[in-house]
Design a protein around this motif. Structure first.
Motif, PDB file in Angstrom:
ATOM      1  N   ARG A 124       0.845  -1.199   0.000  1.00  0.00           N
ATOM      2  CA  ARG A 124       0.000   0.000   0.000  1.00  0.00           C
ATOM      3  C   ARG A 124       0.881   1.250   0.000  1.00  0.00           C
ATOM      4  NH1 ARG A 124      -2.715   0.507   4.850  1.00  0.00           N
ATOM      5  NH2 ARG A 124      -1.411  -1.148   5.743  1.00  0.00           N
ATOM      6  N   PRO A 125       0.525   2.240  -0.803  1.00  0.00           N
ATOM      7  CA  PRO A 125       1.364   3.444  -0.892  1.00  0.00           C
ATOM      8  C   PRO A 125       1.218   4.345   0.334  1.00  0.00           C
ATOM      9  CG  PRO A 125      -0.611   3.710  -2.220  1.00  0.00           C
ATOM     10  CD  PRO A 125      -0.635   2.290  -1.718  1.00  0.00           C
ATOM     11  N   MET A 126       2.216   5.170   0.540  1.00  0.00           N
ATOM     12  CA  MET A 126       2.151   6.225   1.545  1.00  0.00           C
ATOM     13  C   MET A 126       2.211   7.567   0.832  1.00  0.00           C
ATOM     14  SD  MET A 126       4.533   5.002   4.732  1.00  0.00           S
ATOM     15  CE  MET A 126       4.377   3.352   5.454  1.00  0.00           C
ATOM     16  N   HIS A 127       1.546   8.558   1.408  1.00  0.00           N
ATOM     17  CA  HIS A 127       1.529   9.879   0.804  1.00  0.00           C
ATOM     18  C   HIS A 127       1.462  10.934   1.904  1.00  0.00           C
ATOM     19  CE1 HIS A 127      -2.657   8.246   0.867  1.00  0.00           C
ATOM     20  NE2 HIS A 127      -2.831   9.328   1.586  1.00  0.00           N
ATOM     21  N   LEU A 128       1.825  12.147   1.569  1.00  0.00           N
ATOM     22  CA  LEU A 128       1.702  13.264   2.503  1.00  0.00           C
ATOM     23  C   LEU A 128       0.384  13.962   2.244  1.00  0.00           C
ATOM     24  CD1 LEU A 128       2.869  15.061   4.732  1.00  0.00           C
ATOM     25  CD2 LEU A 128       3.958  16.433   2.934  1.00  0.00           C
ATOM     26  N   ASP A 129      -0.489  13.910   3.237  1.00  0.00           N
ATOM     27  CA  ASP A 129      -1.812  14.516   3.167  1.00  0.00           C
ATOM     28  C   ASP A 129      -1.697  15.959   3.672  1.00  0.00           C
ATOM     29  OD1 ASP A 129      -4.522  15.314   3.888  1.00  0.00           O
ATOM     30  OD2 ASP A 129      -5.081  13.201   3.787  1.00  0.00           O
ATOM     31  N   PRO A 130      -2.323  16.927   3.006  1.00  0.00           N
ATOM     32  CA  PRO A 130      -2.248  18.321   3.495  1.00  0.00           C
ATOM     33  C   PRO A 130      -2.797  18.479   4.910  1.00  0.00           C
ATOM     34  CG  PRO A 130      -3.905  18.101   1.752  1.00  0.00           C
ATOM     35  CD  PRO A 130      -3.102  16.839   1.752  1.00  0.00           C
ATOM     36  N   ARG A 131      -3.682  17.576   5.335  1.00  0.00           N
ATOM     37  CA  ARG A 131      -4.183  17.652   6.711  1.00  0.00           C
ATOM     38  C   ARG A 131      -3.073  17.353   7.714  1.00  0.00           C
ATOM     39  NH1 ARG A 131      -9.208  13.641   6.467  1.00  0.00           N
ATOM     40  NH2 ARG A 131      -7.498  12.347   5.688  1.00  0.00           N
ATOM     41  N   ASP A 132      -2.125  16.496   7.319  1.00  0.00           N
ATOM     42  CA  ASP A 132      -0.980  16.219   8.193  1.00  0.00           C
ATOM     43  C   ASP A 132      -0.101  17.456   8.326  1.00  0.00           C
ATOM     44  OD1 ASP A 132      -1.894  13.591   8.379  1.00  0.00           O
ATOM     45  OD2 ASP A 132      -0.661  12.928   6.692  1.00  0.00           O
ATOM     46  N   VAL A 133       0.086  18.171   7.222  1.00  0.00           N
ATOM     47  CA  VAL A 133       0.868  19.405   7.267  1.00  0.00           C
ATOM     48  C   VAL A 133       0.183  20.416   8.190  1.00  0.00           C
ATOM     49  CG1 VAL A 133       1.852  21.287   5.907  1.00  0.00           C
ATOM     50  CG2 VAL A 133       1.711  18.988   4.927  1.00  0.00           C
ATOM     51  N   GLU A 134      -1.134  20.481   8.115  1.00  0.00           N
ATOM     52  CA  GLU A 134      -1.875  21.406   8.976  1.00  0.00           C
ATOM     53  C   GLU A 134      -1.704  21.051  10.449  1.00  0.00           C
ATOM     54  OE1 GLU A 134      -6.389  23.231   9.544  1.00  0.00           O
ATOM     55  OE2 GLU A 134      -6.077  21.449   8.309  1.00  0.00           O
ATOM     56  N   GLU A 135      -1.723  19.745  10.777  1.00  0.00           N
ATOM     57  CA  GLU A 135      -1.527  19.337  12.169  1.00  0.00           C
ATOM     58  C   GLU A 135      -0.151  19.767  12.669  1.00  0.00           C
ATOM     59  OE1 GLU A 135      -3.695  17.976  14.384  1.00  0.00           O
ATOM     60  OE2 GLU A 135      -5.139  18.401  12.780  1.00  0.00           O
ATOM     61  N   LEU A 136       0.867  19.620  11.833  1.00  0.00           N
ATOM     62  CA  LEU A 136       2.207  20.035  12.226  1.00  0.00           C
ATOM     63  C   LEU A 136       2.302  21.557  12.347  1.00  0.00           C
ATOM     64  CD1 LEU A 136       4.419  17.614  10.114  1.00  0.00           C
ATOM     65  CD2 LEU A 136       3.871  17.461  12.539  1.00  0.00           C
ATOM     66  N   LEU A 137       1.575  22.272  11.502  1.00  0.00           N
ATOM     67  CA  LEU A 137       1.537  23.727  11.625  1.00  0.00           C
ATOM     68  C   LEU A 137       0.935  24.148  12.958  1.00  0.00           C
ATOM     69  CD1 LEU A 137       0.551  25.449   8.238  1.00  0.00           C
ATOM     70  CD2 LEU A 137       2.376  26.109   9.808  1.00  0.00           C
ATOM     71  N   LYS A 138      -0.088  23.445  13.405  1.00  0.00           N
ATOM     72  CA  LYS A 138      -0.692  23.760  14.699  1.00  0.00           C
ATOM     73  C   LYS A 138       0.314  23.543  15.832  1.00  0.00           C
ATOM     74  CE  LYS A 138      -5.384  22.385  13.309  1.00  0.00           C
ATOM     75  NZ  LYS A 138      -6.448  21.346  13.514  1.00  0.00           N
ATOM     76  N   VAL A 139       1.062  22.444  15.740  1.00  0.00           N
ATOM     77  CA  VAL A 139       2.079  22.163  16.761  1.00  0.00           C
ATOM     78  C   VAL A 139       3.135  23.258  16.747  1.00  0.00           C
ATOM     79  CG1 VAL A 139       3.879  20.563  17.489  1.00  0.00           C
ATOM     80  CG2 VAL A 139       1.700  19.666  16.686  1.00  0.00           C
ATOM     81  N   LYS A 140       3.597  23.614  15.537  1.00  0.00           N
ATOM     82  CA  LYS A 140       4.618  24.655  15.420  1.00  0.00           C
ATOM     83  C   LYS A 140       4.115  25.965  15.993  1.00  0.00           C
ATOM     84  CE  LYS A 140       6.208  28.409  13.175  1.00  0.00           C
ATOM     85  NZ  LYS A 140       5.517  29.661  12.788  1.00  0.00           N
ATOM     86  N   ALA A 141       2.880  26.340  15.692  1.00  0.00           N
ATOM     87  CA  ALA A 141       2.333  27.610  16.165  1.00  0.00           C
ATOM     88  C   ALA A 141       2.234  27.635  17.689  1.00  0.00           C
ATOM     89  CB  ALA A 141       0.962  27.860  15.539  1.00  0.00           C
ATOM     90  N   ALA A 142       1.742  26.544  18.274  1.00  0.00           N
ATOM     91  CA  ALA A 142       1.612  26.485  19.729  1.00  0.00           C
ATOM     92  C   ALA A 142       2.980  26.558  20.401  1.00  0.00           C
ATOM     93  CB  ALA A 142       0.889  25.201  20.130  1.00  0.00           C
ATOM     94  N   PHE A 143       3.947  25.794  19.878  1.00  0.00           N
ATOM     95  CA  PHE A 143       5.303  25.816  20.424  1.00  0.00           C
ATOM     96  C   PHE A 143       5.874  27.235  20.329  1.00  0.00           C
ATOM     97  CE2 PHE A 143       9.376  23.609  21.271  1.00  0.00           C
ATOM     98  CZ  PHE A 143      10.270  24.616  20.943  1.00  0.00           C
ATOM     99  N   HIS A 144       5.737  27.837  19.173  1.00  0.00           N
ATOM    100  CA  HIS A 144       6.321  29.146  18.891  1.00  0.00           C
ATOM    101  C   HIS A 144       5.806  30.203  19.870  1.00  0.00           C
ATOM    102  CE1 HIS A 144       8.366  31.785  15.929  1.00  0.00           C
ATOM    103  NE2 HIS A 144       7.459  32.674  16.275  1.00  0.00           N
ATOM    104  N   VAL A 145       4.482  30.208  20.093  1.00  0.00           N
ATOM    105  CA  VAL A 145       3.895  31.213  20.983  1.00  0.00           C
ATOM    106  C   VAL A 145       4.320  30.958  22.426  1.00  0.00           C
ATOM    107  CG1 VAL A 145       1.743  32.184  21.860  1.00  0.00           C
ATOM    108  CG2 VAL A 145       1.947  31.603  19.436  1.00  0.00           C
ATOM    109  N   ALA A 146       4.293  29.689  22.867  1.00  0.00           N
ATOM    110  CA  ALA A 146       4.705  29.384  24.237  1.00  0.00           C
ATOM    111  C   ALA A 146       6.161  29.762  24.459  1.00  0.00           C
ATOM    112  CB  ALA A 146       4.479  27.899  24.523  1.00  0.00           C
ATOM    113  N   PHE A 147       7.009  29.426  23.514  1.00  0.00           N
ATOM    114  CA  PHE A 147       8.430  29.768  23.587  1.00  0.00           C
ATOM    115  C   PHE A 147       8.609  31.270  23.754  1.00  0.00           C
ATOM    116  CE2 PHE A 147      12.290  31.132  21.389  1.00  0.00           C
ATOM    117  CZ  PHE A 147      13.272  30.283  21.882  1.00  0.00           C
ATOM    118  N   ASP A 148       7.914  32.030  22.938  1.00  0.00           N
ATOM    119  CA  ASP A 148       8.034  33.483  22.958  1.00  0.00           C
ATOM    120  C   ASP A 148       7.540  34.070  24.278  1.00  0.00           C
ATOM    121  OD1 ASP A 148       8.464  36.083  21.897  1.00  0.00           O
ATOM    122  OD2 ASP A 148       6.343  36.212  21.378  1.00  0.00           O
ATOM    123  N   ARG A 149       6.397  33.571  24.779  1.00  0.00           N
ATOM    124  CA  ARG A 149       5.805  34.148  25.984  1.00  0.00           C
ATOM    125  C   ARG A 149       6.633  33.843  27.233  1.00  0.00           C
ATOM    126  NH1 ARG A 149       0.586  36.050  24.616  1.00  0.00           N
ATOM    127  NH2 ARG A 149       0.867  36.678  22.443  1.00  0.00           N
TER     128      ARG A 149
END
Length: 539
Positions: free
Chosen positions: A412-437
């Motif tokens: 079975r093939p594997m692929h990168l789903d844009p929803r996965d990218v969005e989940e990682l963006l959410k993690v990055k955003a939360a980390f980024h704001v917490a780090f800054d604050r």
């Protein structure tokens, strides 16, 4: 009404579904089946699929099920248990659960001991995993890790808290945790031989995991304003079959004994100040340590990250281990996948959270993804390599996806789903704001930090370059990022034998400055502004 669960070995269990529980929770949260890293209802992982014995009893399939299951599967009665409420099934429904092939429990024992020995069992009870070590003084004589047996109730903190708000659910979850610790306290001495016994426990975890294990209410953690009901630094009794258990100080509502134990490990190393500890799992716990007046002062905050960094909830997500992709790189032929030992992979059982981070970073550098996380169009390609990679983008389930150079063992093939990218963006955003604050509260700039110590799910396999390149931290800070491993367990081990650190942590926790990000009026605006792979500080 009742439903019957049938395991792959033919064992059966009859349940009475409760109102408000998903079918996945009823099937997987009772200990009848081994724990699985479920995606908590996102409909992405497919690990909760069950087959209705009578296909006519199966509910109407949802869109998420049609994406993951074939039409033949659907006609045969297969459904995703997370997408349906258990109480809506017909009375007497019988469900068959396939065996999960991945082995998620490992234990390693040293040479057999001689004579009598009182051992300390150090435990890091994470939301998704359980790590343990057995200490004979300062010597580790056994260690292991496995999935948290409570995983069926949900893979992230808030779903676990929601389950524990029901008194029956809280008892179930506590029983699963203490029951597993009781099993370990018996099996480990038997494996080590001689007259060994577990004489004490050192338990760390986030405040929710600690509260559930202790049988305490999680009410104060369920809704804002969040409060810490149990400050820790206490010796407690988890069950009559277990020895006394020490739980170190907790710092804030979601900055718990696990982060405090990690702090102890870094203090033991005499880590140069100022430093930031980022313990990253389904919940991100941040502790900044600086010197003031010759004494350490700490600033702490927490932020929900979700289970993506654990490899849970992503299309091909898996927890790091043998046969799992932990790294993607660009080679002469294009994308290449590697396991945790640096060996190339053509077939794999899944992709770890760190594998996804490296994949997205690699595609950003290659111009395949834009700063907003979307796939670029062919006419936007800036190089022949970019065009060649974009040739692997195809439409699936109405979304543009990237075909990856690795497949499952069954082809079975594997692929990168844009929803996965969005989940990682959410993690990055939360980390980024917490780090800054946290830095702002301490009056420091990123360049003032001597180091950022990465612990938790990122602490073993992440490449600092990927975090810097994705905008988790400002540019230039990459060389100061250190993958520190499981600091929580390291600290729990330390607290077994060096009790002076118990008092030190308690004193630091009492004087800590805790930043309540959820109460900050502009947090959501800052989070939204950080939902891009760039490096603008979210001030």
């Amino acid at each position: 009404m009742t439903i019957t669960i049938v395991r792959s070995d033919g064992a059966r269990r009859i349940l009475e579904p409760r109102h408000g529980r998903t079918l996945a929770q009823e099937v997987f949260a009772h200990g009848f089946l081994p724990p699985r890293p479920l995606c908590s209802g996102l409909g992405r992982c497919g690990l909760c699929k069950v087959r209705f014995d009578d296909a006519t009893d199966a509910p109407v399939p949802e869109t998420a099920e049609r994406e993951l299951l074939t039409e033949d599967d659907i006609r045969a009665g297969w459904r995703l248990a997370c997408r349906h409420m258990a109480s809506t099934l017909e009375d007497g429904t019988e469900l068959h659960v396939p065996q999960e092939s991945r082995v998620e429990r490992q234990a390693f024992h040293g040479a057999q001991l001689e004579g009598q020995a009182g051992l300390c069992l150090a435990v890091d009870l994470g939301t998704t995993s359980l790590h343990w070590s057995v200490m004979l003084g300062e010597i580790c004589v056994a260690y292991g890790h496995e999935l948290n047996p409570q995983l069926g109730a949900g893979s992230e903190v808030m779903s676990r808290i929601g389950y524990a708000l029901d008194p029956d659910g809280a008892l179930e979850l506590r029983g699963l945790a203490t029951g597993r610790l009781e099993e370990l306290s018996k099996s480990i001495p038997a494996a080590l031989g001689a007259e060994t016994r577990i004489a004490s426990l050192s338990l760390v975890g986030n405040p929710a995991m600690v509260a559930i294990a202790l049988g305490r209410s999680v009410e104060d953690l369920a809704r804002a304003p969040y409060r810490l009901d149990f400050p820790g630094d206490e010796t407690v009794q988890l069950s009559g079959a277990l020895p006394a258990c020490y739980v170190p100080a907790q710092i804030g509502p979601f900055v718990g004994a696990d982060a405090a134990a990690g702090l102890a490990a870094l203090l033991k190393r005499d880590t140069p100040r100022p430093f930031l500890l980022a313990d990253l799992g389904t919940n991100g716990e941040f502790i900044l340590v600086r010197e003031k007046g010759g004494r350490d002062q700490i600033f702490a905050a927490s932020v929900a990250l979700g289970p993506a960094l654990e490899g849970i909830g992503l299309t091909h997500g898996a927890m790091a281990g043998p046969g799992i992709v932990t790294l993607f790189e660009l080679g002469p032929a294009g994308l290449e996948a590697y396991d945790m030992d640096g060996q190339p992979l053509r077939t794999a059982a899944g992709i770890a959270g760190t594998g996804y981070l490296s994949l997205v970073h690699t595609l950003l550098r290659a111009g395949v993804l834009g700063q907003d996380g979307r796939f670029m169009k062919a006419d936007e390609a800036t190089s022949p390599l970019t065009r060649r990679l974009l040739d692997n983008v195809h439409i699936h389930a109405g979304r543009r996806m990237l075909r990856l150079p690795v497949v499952y063992e069954d082809g079975r093939p594997m692929h990168l789903d844009p929803r996965d990218v969005e989940e990682l963006l959410k993690v990055k955003a939360a980390f980024h704001v917490a780090f800054d604050r946290v830095l702002s509260a301490a009056g420091l700039a990123p360049g003032d930090l001597a180091s950022v110590q990465l612990a938790g799910s990122l602490g073993a396999h992440v490449r600092p370059d990927d975090l810097e390149g994705l905008g988790f931290v400002p540019r230039g800070l990459g060389p100061r990022l250190h993958a520190a491993g499981n600091l929580a367990l390291e600290g729990a081990k330390l607290l077994c034998y060096e009790t002076s650190f118990r008092t030190l942590l308690a004193d630091l926790a009492k004087a800590a400055v805790v930043i309540d990000l959820a109460a900050e009026h502009d947090f959501h605006a800052a989070f939204a502004a950080a939902m891009t792979f760039d490096h603008a500080l979210a001030r």
